[in-house]
Structures are given as C-alpha cells and as structure tokens.
Write a protein that holds these residues in place. Structure first.
Motif, PDB file in Angstrom:
ATOM      1  N   SER A 235       0.823  -1.209   0.000  1.00  0.00           N
ATOM      2  CA  SER A 235       0.000   0.000   0.000  1.00  0.00           C
ATOM      3  C   SER A 235       0.855   1.256   0.000  1.00  0.00           C
ATOM      4  CB  SER A 235      -0.942   0.001   1.210  1.00  0.00           C
ATOM      5  OG  SER A 235      -0.238   0.172   2.429  1.00  0.00           O
ATOM      6  N   GLY A 236       1.993   1.244   0.706  1.00  0.00           N
ATOM      7  CA  GLY A 236       2.864   2.411   0.731  1.00  0.00           C
ATOM      8  C   GLY A 236       3.445   2.733  -0.626  1.00  0.00           C
ATOM      9  N   LEU A 237       3.859   1.706  -1.367  1.00  0.00           N
ATOM     10  CA  LEU A 237       4.426   1.917  -2.696  1.00  0.00           C
ATOM     11  C   LEU A 237       3.381   2.437  -3.675  1.00  0.00           C
ATOM     12  CD1 LEU A 237       6.697   1.656  -4.772  1.00  0.00           C
ATOM     13  CD2 LEU A 237       6.047  -0.748  -5.072  1.00  0.00           C
ATOM     14  N   VAL A 238       2.220   1.806  -3.702  1.00  0.00           N
ATOM     15  CA  VAL A 238       1.169   2.220  -4.637  1.00  0.00           C
ATOM     16  C   VAL A 238       0.699   3.643  -4.321  1.00  0.00           C
ATOM     17  CG1 VAL A 238      -1.153   1.726  -5.481  1.00  0.00           C
ATOM     18  CG2 VAL A 238       0.435  -0.151  -5.043  1.00  0.00           C
ATOM     19  N   ALA A 239       0.556   3.956  -3.047  1.00  0.00           N
ATOM     20  CA  ALA A 239       0.115   5.299  -2.657  1.00  0.00           C
ATOM     21  C   ALA A 239       1.108   6.361  -3.108  1.00  0.00           C
ATOM     22  CB  ALA A 239      -0.085   5.363  -1.141  1.00  0.00           C
ATOM     23  N   TRP A 300       5.824   4.681   7.279  1.00  0.00           N
ATOM     24  CA  TRP A 300       4.607   5.292   7.821  1.00  0.00           C
ATOM     25  C   TRP A 300       3.447   4.316   7.715  1.00  0.00           C
ATOM     26  CZ3 TRP A 300      -0.383   6.699   7.419  1.00  0.00           C
ATOM     27  CH2 TRP A 300      -0.830   7.818   8.127  1.00  0.00           C
ATOM     28  N   SER A 301       3.281   3.739   6.530  1.00  0.00           N
ATOM     29  CA  SER A 301       2.195   2.794   6.297  1.00  0.00           C
ATOM     30  C   SER A 301       2.382   1.523   7.126  1.00  0.00           C
ATOM     31  CB  SER A 301       2.125   2.447   4.805  1.00  0.00           C
ATOM     32  OG  SER A 301       1.060   1.574   4.526  1.00  0.00           O
ATOM     33  N   LEU A 302       3.631   1.044   7.192  1.00  0.00           N
ATOM     34  CA  LEU A 302       3.917  -0.173   7.951  1.00  0.00           C
ATOM     35  C   LEU A 302       3.574   0.006   9.426  1.00  0.00           C
ATOM     36  CD1 LEU A 302       5.184  -3.043   7.898  1.00  0.00           C
ATOM     37  CD2 LEU A 302       7.370  -1.963   8.417  1.00  0.00           C
ATOM     38  N   VAL A 303       4.075   1.093  10.025  1.00  0.00           N
ATOM     39  CA  VAL A 303       3.821   1.337  11.442  1.00  0.00           C
ATOM     40  C   VAL A 303       2.336   1.591  11.697  1.00  0.00           C
ATOM     41  CG1 VAL A 303       4.270   2.905  13.375  1.00  0.00           C
ATOM     42  CG2 VAL A 303       6.148   2.186  11.892  1.00  0.00           C
ATOM     43  N   PHE A 304       1.715   2.371  10.809  1.00  0.00           N
ATOM     44  CA  PHE A 304       0.294   2.691  10.992  1.00  0.00           C
ATOM     45  C   PHE A 304      -0.556   1.433  11.012  1.00  0.00           C
ATOM     46  CE2 PHE A 304      -3.960   3.415   9.380  1.00  0.00           C
ATOM     47  CZ  PHE A 304      -4.405   4.452  10.185  1.00  0.00           C
ATOM     48  N   TRP A 305      -0.404   0.588   9.977  1.00  0.00           N
ATOM     49  CA  TRP A 305      -1.291  -0.558   9.868  1.00  0.00           C
ATOM     50  C   TRP A 305      -1.015  -1.625  10.921  1.00  0.00           C
ATOM     51  CZ3 TRP A 305      -5.656  -0.079   7.669  1.00  0.00           C
ATOM     52  CH2 TRP A 305      -5.823   0.754   6.568  1.00  0.00           C
ATOM     53  N   LEU A 306       0.257  -1.849  11.225  1.00  0.00           N
ATOM     54  CA  LEU A 306       0.565  -2.827  12.270  1.00  0.00           C
ATOM     55  C   LEU A 306       0.012  -2.365  13.614  1.00  0.00           C
ATOM     56  CD1 LEU A 306       4.249  -3.921  11.462  1.00  0.00           C
ATOM     57  CD2 LEU A 306       2.112  -5.108  10.911  1.00  0.00           C
ATOM     58  N   THR A 307       0.200  -1.082  13.923  1.00  0.00           N
ATOM     59  CA  THR A 307      -0.291  -0.554  15.196  1.00  0.00           C
ATOM     60  C   THR A 307      -1.812  -0.501  15.219  1.00  0.00           C
ATOM     61  OG1 THR A 307       1.690   0.832  15.281  1.00  0.00           O
ATOM     62  CG2 THR A 307      -0.047   1.338  16.855  1.00  0.00           C
ATOM     63  N   TYR A 308      -2.391  -0.060  14.117  1.00  0.00           N
ATOM     64  CA  TYR A 308      -3.850   0.054  14.031  1.00  0.00           C
ATOM     65  C   TYR A 308      -4.515  -1.309  14.229  1.00  0.00           C
ATOM     66  CZ  TYR A 308      -8.353   1.641  12.175  1.00  0.00           C
ATOM     67  OH  TYR A 308      -9.678   1.961  12.011  1.00  0.00           O
ATOM     68  N   GLU A 309      -3.985  -2.325  13.562  1.00  0.00           N
ATOM     69  CA  GLU A 309      -4.557  -3.669  13.700  1.00  0.00           C
ATOM     70  C   GLU A 309      -4.383  -4.198  15.122  1.00  0.00           C
ATOM     71  OE1 GLU A 309      -6.352  -5.289  11.625  1.00  0.00           O
ATOM     72  OE2 GLU A 309      -5.692  -5.079   9.542  1.00  0.00           O
ATOM     73  N   LYS A 310      -3.217  -3.918  15.723  1.00  0.00           N
ATOM     74  CA  LYS A 310      -2.968  -4.419  17.078  1.00  0.00           C
ATOM     75  C   LYS A 310      -3.885  -3.747  18.089  1.00  0.00           C
ATOM     76  CE  LYS A 310      -0.803  -7.019  19.998  1.00  0.00           C
ATOM     77  NZ  LYS A 310      -0.972  -8.487  19.928  1.00  0.00           N
ATOM     78  N   ILE A 311      -4.068  -2.448  17.968  1.00  0.00           N
ATOM     79  CA  ILE A 311      -4.933  -1.741  18.917  1.00  0.00           C
ATOM     80  C   ILE A 311      -6.389  -2.162  18.725  1.00  0.00           C
ATOM     81  CG2 ILE A 311      -5.787   0.530  19.615  1.00  0.00           C
ATOM     82  CD1 ILE A 311      -3.058   1.669  19.040  1.00  0.00           C
ATOM     83  N   ARG A 312      -6.786  -2.431  17.497  1.00  0.00           N
ATOM     84  CA  ARG A 312      -8.147  -2.966  17.261  1.00  0.00           C
ATOM     85  C   ARG A 312      -8.317  -4.298  17.976  1.00  0.00           C
ATOM     86  NH1 ARG A 312     -11.021  -1.025  12.601  1.00  0.00           N
ATOM     87  NH2 ARG A 312     -11.995  -3.076  12.413  1.00  0.00           N
TER      88      ARG A 312
END
Length: 320
Positions: A235-239, A300-312
C-alpha cells in the motif's frame, strides 16, 4: 463466524469512537520521526518551479534541483538541524483530523453503505470508490492544517532568499491566514489537495484492504502480523506512485504568492499548474520528491497498519 463473534452494525457508533482513539495513539511519534523526509519532499517539489519566472523571481536559478540527500544536508547546513522539523506541529494536527476522518469514513462505507458479501468478499471497485471518498472527506476537513504545514515548511527557504518571514508560529499562521483570507482562505488549494488525497487513499486503503483479504482468502497466510506487514508495504508503494504528481501540484498551489483578494499569482487552477509544470520542467517534474515521499510513506504505512490492527485487537474490535 458465530453470532457471538460478530460485530453488529448497531455498535458502529461506539466502534467509531474507539477508532478515533486508536488513531490518536498511533501517529505522534510516527509523524515526528518521518517529518524530515516530508520537509525534504516539499522543498524538492518547489525546486526549479518554472512559473516563478513570470514574476521575475530569481529563486528558480538560485535553487537548482539538488536531489534528496543534498537538499536535506543543505537544510541542515544553511538553516540548522532543528529546521528539519519546521512545520511538524501542524503536520500532527493534520494527521489527527485526516487519518481519523478517512478511517472512520472508509469503514462506515465498507460496513454500512456498500456492505460485504456473505463470504466476506469486498469487490475491488467498491474498495476503490470507498478509498477515494474517504480521502476526500478526511483531507477536506484537514485542509487548513495542511495549508499551514506547507507554508511553514517553506519559511526557511524564504529567509535564505532574503524575503520576510510570514509567520511567528503555528497559531500566528492560522490567525494571519484567517485575517487575510477569511474562512475561505484556510481552504486555499483544497481542490488539488482532495485530488491528491483521493489518489493516495485509493493506493493506501484500497491496496491494503485488497491485498490483505486476498492473502487471507487465497494463501496459507492468516490474518496476522505477517499479512499486515506485506499488505502495508504494497500500500505504501502504490500510494506514493499514485499520489506524488498530485502532491507536487497541491504543494505549489498552496505555497504560491497571492494578491489581496487571496487569488493565486502563479496558477489559476490545478490543471493550469499541471500544464505549466510539464511544459516548463518536463513530465518527470511531477515526480519531484518521489524518493523521500516513498521512503516516508513505506515505514509510515507499515507502522500505521501494524499498530492500528494491534490496537483494534486489544480493544476487542474485529480486524480491519
């Protein structure tokens, strides 16, 4: 999925509240850590701006295209190390509004408006439309903070060129823009801004959602950190690929000088800016700043999604 394991639609209001709390926990350190790359990207996007020649501005000749590393080193040598974080405060404000708005909007569209099929399949076309709409909503709300961020990022360059500084700080920037242009002044450049956000979110949200569910449904991988990591890297590359041209246009329109009525002196519209950039600097000028943008977007994308999924997961909310 058993009925007791399902997340009922009626719980979306409470879920959205938890999602907003999730967002606010993620990006304070993430934004600060990657902000020098964002500043370098913005400076690169402004270098060699052909439209400045119309105003007789010598900035184009005095600031040749130097590349990412030389630009970053130049900022440190000419302005000071801490200037790499100039504009970080409105950037944090921006991410609070933007990320919260886009995530809540996307999931509301996915779960309530469009809906998934019984086998949890979510068509690509729905994901594309949802991602773009989420980006438009989030970025429109965050436009004033993005405007201040871009203009503050260019203050160091103005000082080197012998021009007077426009702002004393973040709150003075908001107050000055508001006093000179009114409420509408805070939304200067909103059209190219939401165009960029639509493309970036089509790349980020759509790619992450599509790749993740493809891996879960069609490979031995489960919905875990490995799947989240692979999806976020894609997602980071495509964005970055989709969003960089619109980001160049957005930054130039937001930073251009304006008359007393708040009208831009260099560009009439995002289309005009696009045409002038391609004609005066070549097509690849639309990808100025791509490298720092990608280097910033990927972690940015890696940290965001890993953290977001974990907090969910920790909050008892179903995976994204």
């Amino acid at each position: 999925m058993a009925p007791s394991e399902q997340v009922p639609p009626v719980g979306l209001r409470g879920y959205r509240g938890r999602a907003r709390g999730t967002i606010s926990k993620i990006f304070f350190p993430k934004t600060s850590a990657t902000f020098p790359l964002d500043l370098t990207k913005t400076r690169l996007q402004m270098q060699g701006e052909a439209a400045l020649a119309r105003l007789g501005d010598s900035a184009r000749e005095s600031a040749p295209y130097r590349g990412m590393v030389r630009t970053a080193l130049g900022i440190v040598q000419e302005e000071g190390f801490l200037k790499l974080w100039q504009g970080v405060t409105p950037a944090i404000y921006r991410h609070i509004v933007y990320s919260g708005g886009r995530m809540v909007t996307y999931e509301h569209l996915r779960e309530v408006v469009f809906g998934k099929s019984e086998d949890k399949h979510y068509p690509l076309w729905k994901s594309v439309i949802g991602g773009m709409m989420a980006g438009v909503v989030g970025q429109f709300l965050a436009n004033p903070t993005d405007l201040v961020k871009v203009q503050m990022q260019m203050e160091g360059k103005r000082k080197l060129e012998g021009k007077p500084l426009r702002f004393r700080g973040v709150h003075h920037a908001f107050a000055k823009i508001l006093s000179e242009g009114g409420i509408r002044g805070l939304w200067a450049g909103w059209v190219p801004n939401i165009q960029r956000a639509a493309l970036v979110n089509m790349g980020d949200l759509t790619t992450y959602d599509t790749v993740k569910h493809y891996l879960v449904l069609n490979t031995p991988l489960e919905d875990n950190i490995m799947t989240h990591g692979l999806s976020s890297l894609c997602s980071g590359l495509v964005a970055s690929i989709l969003g960089t041209p619109a980001d160049v246009i957005k930054s130039r329109i937001m930073n251009q000088p304006r008359d007393k009525q708040g009208r831009g002196l260099l560009y009439k519209s995002s289309t005009d800016c696009l045409i002038q950039a391609v004609q005066g600097e070549g097509f690849m000028s639309l990808y100025k700043g791509f490298l720092p943008s990608w280097l910033r977007m990927t972690p940015w994308s890696l940290v965001f999604w890993l953290t977001y999924e974990k907090i969910r997961e920790m909050s008892g909310v179903s995976p994204f």
